[in-house]
Design a protein around this motif. Structure first.
Motif: not given
Ligand code: CO
Length: 138
Positions: A40, A55, A82, A84, A107, A109-111, A115, A117, A129, A131
């Motif tokens: 990312q 974040e 973001c 959910e 793609r 994501g950080a979690h 995710v 966009f 975003e 997710m």
């Protein structure tokens, strides 16, 4: 379809300085170590708060998607929010059907969940975003 607000994304020119700010000014102890997410183009850290997360994202690599944002906002600034969703593929399809531009294929994501966009021009000027909610038994 829209689940909980998961986090607010804040672009920063210097992630360590941002972490120090949250620690020193707000006395927040629970902040994750910065971690690079090359796919990312960002390095991220989460400021964990009772109500959710901030974040922090700093550019990573040559083609970071937040480089331009930081050129316009050199001190950093609020970048995205973001939400959910239960099923990212279904949410992407539904958004596209409703005329919202989905900016990427799902793609990682950080979690650790997928995710996408959504184009801010289709979302009242806000980069959104979506997710997939992390599974409990994950
Ligand atoms: Co985010």
């Amino acid at each position: 379809m829209l689940g909980p607000l998961n986090h607010v994304g804040v672009a920063v020119p210097d992630i360590q300085a941002a972490i120090t700010m949250y620690r020193d000014k707000f006395e927040v102890d629970d902040i994750t170590e910065p971690k690079a997410l090359p796919a990312q183009g960002v390095t991220f850290a989460f400021v964990n708060l009772p109500s959710g997360q901030v974040e922090l994202i700093e550019p990573y690599g040559e083609n970071s998607p937040i480089t331009k944002f930081l050129e316009k906002n050199p001190r950093g600034g609020q970048h995205h929010i973001c939400f959910e969703v239960e099923d990212i593929n279904q949410a992407s399809l539904t958004m596209a059907e409703r005329g919202v531009r989905v900016l990427n294929e799902p793609r990682l994501g950080a979690h650790g969940t997928m995710v996408v966009f959504l184009h801010p021009a289709d979302m009242g000027g806000v980069l959104i975003e979506l997710m997939e909610t992390p599974k409990e038994d994950h």
